[in-house]
Write an enzyme that holds these catalytic residues in place. Structure first.
Site, PDB file in Angstrom:
ATOM      1  N   GLU A 189      18.349  19.761  58.098  1.00  0.00           N
ATOM      2  CA  GLU A 189      18.419  20.677  56.769  1.00  0.00           C
ATOM      3  C   GLU A 189      17.368  20.458  55.639  1.00  0.00           C
ATOM      4  OE1 GLU A 189      20.757  23.000  56.162  1.00  0.00           O
ATOM      5  OE2 GLU A 189      21.120  23.069  58.197  1.00  0.00           O
ATOM      6  N   SER A 230      83.875  33.825  53.461  1.00  0.00           N
ATOM      7  CA  SER A 230      84.848  32.568  53.451  1.00  0.00           C
ATOM      8  C   SER A 230      84.186  31.159  53.081  1.00  0.00           C
ATOM      9  CB  SER A 230      85.536  32.837  54.816  1.00  0.00           C
ATOM     10  OG  SER A 230      86.420  33.840  54.770  1.00  0.00           O
TER      11      SER A 230
END
Length: 749
Positions: free
Chosen positions: A170, A444
């Site tokens: 790079e 319930s």
């Protein structure tokens, strides 16, 4: 001519002032934000660490799954951390180690021997190990809106060959230039001129870092000039090693869904599940090669292209004398060697959402997305896997078309920690979280609050109190009168209190709720953990209102814990970026309900499972597993609920449709099936029904609630708060043979 020169001078001075001001602006922008950007880290969320000790309840396949989730590599002989060798029930594990709050679990090589269901031995170098913990799996993160994720690494911890390979490919003159390269720019300009478009940038590592930190990816001359100028300024303020270290942690190397992979350290974990310092040369070269195009050279999507690019990088490293030709030849012969462990990070969105909501009560968003916090949770991958398997298996049988949805919450009975959570049938879908946000009538499932309200009044009610299960009509000021009905459309006359709850009789419950007072029932729901307002109407006793599965989990956790209420916790500890403990979430609880009254309620909930609406679970659960729970069904079968607990786990399950359509399921034919399938495979201990002080057992006639003799017709043992036993007696005298009911069996009778 003189005027023209004067005008040009003025323009020059103005331009100089503007240019100087702009340079000052760019300089201030860099110096004010560069250091902060280097340390902008999202919070990491971890599961609970798996504790290993002799006698621990653990099957070989569960340990194998845990190690697979953690990304341990299967080898024939362990040589470094993160490896495992298995021979049936014997595991040779080279652990990675982990820093827990106030304690470091070291990396170690151990032998773990597991029988069919329990850990039998743990040794290290021939010596026994009393207790050890595996490193916890990272299950997700709390990322900023741009989704960036990274693991910071110091330059000293980056392999030298990776750094030299990076510079060779790079930026070969990185340590000589001032932030930009004239030759690089000239070479790029020539390439662009020849092609007729922008195809190369000629950027140095410093320029790439500036572009990533501060600029847009557009390719224009203005942006390029800014990039060069800011690169020079950056080099004036920071030394080369600081810039290189920042680049190593910043570089973009791929995407995992919405999560952006930044930096070599995270990429090493993501692609190879290996710490950066342990990467092989072939892996280092692959990461360096990906910089040119993370998508183009993604080794998972484009393996051949990635291999070619890796080999190009190795050739450059040879040319620049970073490695020898022999080393390059060996590296080229290596496979891509990618991580094949199952992807678990961010695949539990429902649980992660619970963690986020609890964190946001105490932390600002920027703290969670920038400060590198470690969030240690109670999430259990093994329990979660079983919950998902059970949900999928049962739901596929009930509704293969997929219109039916499900949500479940699982807690640990002893701590109130949320161990697992399912928010819908698509387990990895980060959409509507039904466990937290689906608010429906509970049917319930609310009835235990009514009966607990009664049982606290020991001078008036007991498990043997006679209730009236006949029709009733309650006038309403708003419209039609309320006329509840039993599910079987039958009136049952006089029934005992525990029978009314076990068989979920609506008429008896409605009458009881009216006698107690709806305000008292609402107060009991608050004491049990329902914090939002509930409708104070007669139908509250039969489940009116809107409740999420998490709401029901809070309520039933309190009941299961003997009346001790504690907030459901998903988080154990928060640790800062330096490993220092920031906050510990201690177990907090306070008693809300009489222990004796809750004990009596648990008896009735045990009866639900033995002889009531939950009895179908007996065919699905192991014989040794004693459980308590309650079914719930709403009007027209729109919602199917079940909540219950064993000796170690409490779980709530809901089934329904997002459009609130009819399911055709009851609590027992729907949610109970998921719950039972899960508990049969996940729970390790039966409910330990310890009788508290102040409780006495009497033998009653279950047909009328009178005290009777052992061996008499309908005789059964029932617990009572001392002094609340029935006063009436039958004429039957005790007989030989005793009582053989499930309650007696709990005590070996």
């Amino acid at each position: 001519m003189k005027k023209a020169r004067s005008l040009l001078l003025k323009l020059f001075l103005v331009s100089l002032v503007i240019g100087t001001g702009y340079v000052i602006y760019l300089d201030a922008r860099i110096t004010a934000t560069f250091t902060d950007k280097m340390w902008e880290l999202p919070a990491k969320v971890y599961a609970r660490p798996l504790e290993l000790y002799v006698g621990a309840d653990l099957r070989p396949e569960d340990l194998a799954y845990e190690l697979e989730v953690l990304g341990y590599r299967k080898v024939t002989l362990t040589r470094k951390p993160g490896q495992v060798a298995r021979n049936r029930g014997r595991f040779e594990i080279y652990t990675r180690g982990f820093t827990f709050p106030g304690e470091r679990e070291p990396a170690r090589r151990v032998i773990v021997d597991i029988g069919p269901t329990k850990v039998q031995a743990i040794t290290e170098s021939g010596r026994g190990v009393d207790l050890m913990r595996l490193d916890p799996a990272q299950i997700g993160g709390i990322y900023p809106t741009h989704g960036e994720d990274r693991v910071l690494v110091r330059l000293d911890n980056v392999p030298e060959t990776l750094l030299q390979g990076l510079l060779a490919v790079e930026d070969q003159r990185f340590y000589q230039h001032w932030g930009f390269s004239i030759t690089g720019i000239a070479r790029a300009a020539y390439s662009n001129l020849v092609s007729g478009r922008v195809v190369a940038g000629g950027s140095t590592i410093t320029q790439q870092l500036v572009k990533n930190y501060y600029l847009t990816p557009e390719r224009t001359i203005v942006r390029k000039l800014n990039e060069v100028l800011m690169a020079v300024l950056l080099e004036l303020h920071y030394d080369k090693d600081q810039i290189l270290e920042s680049y190593v942690n910043e570089i973009y190397l791929g995407q995992e869904g919405p999560r952006a992979i930044h930096g070599f350290a995270l990429a090493a974990r993501h692609y190879f599940d290996t710490p950066l310092e342990q990467l092989g040369l072939h892996q280092q070269a692959l990461l360096v090669g990906m910089i040119k195009g993370p998508s183009l050279y993604n080794p998972r999507r484009n393996p051949e292209r990635a291999r070619e690019r890796r080999n190009v990088v190795l050739d450059v490293m040879v040319e620049q004398n970073v490695i020898s030709a022999e080393h390059a030849m060996v590296a080229k012969a290596m496979p891509l060697d990618l991580n094949k462990a199952p992807k678990i990070r961010d695949t539990f969105p429902a649980y992660l959402e619970l963690v986020r909501r609890q964190l946001r009560l105490e932390y600002r968003e920027e703290q969670l997305t920038q400060e590198g916090l470690k969030i240690l949770t109670a999430f259990d991958p093994i329990i979660q896997r079983q919950l998902e398997r059970s949900t999928g298996a049962v739901m596929d049988k009930l509704d293969s078309a997929g219109g039916l949805e499900s949500a479940s919450v699982v807690t640990r009975l002893d701590s109130g920690e949320v161990a697992a959570l399912v928010g819908g049938r698509r387990f990895s879908y980060a959409g509507f979280n039904r466990a937290l946000d689906a608010r429906r009538p509970a049917g319930s499932l609310l009835k235990p609050a009514v009966y607990l309200t009664a049982l606290e009044q020991a001078d008036t009610y007991s498990l043997a109190s006679v209730l009236d299960d006949t029709a009733l009509t309650v006038p309403s000021r708003q419209g039609d009168p309320w006329q509840p009905r039993n599910f079987d459309r039958t009136e049952h006359g006089d029934v005992l209190l525990y029978q009314a709850l076990a068989n979920s009789y609506n008429l008896a419950t409605a009458r009881l709720g009216m006698d107690l007072g709806i305000d008292n029932v609402a107060d009991m729901l608050r004491r049990l953990g329902i914090e939002h307002a509930v409708p104070r109407v007669p139908a509250l006793s039969l489940g009116a209102g809107e409740y999420s599965p998490l709401d029901m989990a809070v309520l039933y956790q309190t009941i299961a814990a003997g009346g001790f209420r504690s907030p459901l916790r998903s988080i154990r500890d928060v640790v800062d970026a330096h490993g220092e403990p920031e906050k510990r979430y201690e177990l907090l609880y306070d008693r809300q309900v009489s222990l004796q009254a809750v004990y009596l309620l648990q008896y009735a909930l045990l009866e639900v499972m033995q002889n009531g609406t939950g009895r179908s679970s007996r065919a699905l659960l192991p014989e040794w597993m004693t459980v308590a729970g309650k079914t719930g069904t709403t009007n027209e079968g729109r919602d199917s609920w079940f909540a219950g607990f064993s000796g170690d786990l409490m779980a709530v399950t809901w089934l329904g449709r997002d459009d609130n359509g009819v399911t055709g399921l009851t609590g027992s034919s729907g949610a109970l099936q998921v719950w039972s399938h899960f508990m049969a495979r996940a729970s390790k201990r039966p409910l330990n029904y310890n009788m508290p002080s102040g409780i006495e057992v009497s033998v009653i006639d279950s047909s009328n609630g009178y005290r009777t003799g052992v061996g008499c017709p309908n005789a059964r043992s029932v617990p009572f708060i001392a002094g609340s036993e029935p006063r009436g007696k039958t004429q039957c005298a005790p007989k030989k043979g005793g009582i053989r009911d499930w309650f007696e069996s709990l005590f070996g009778g």
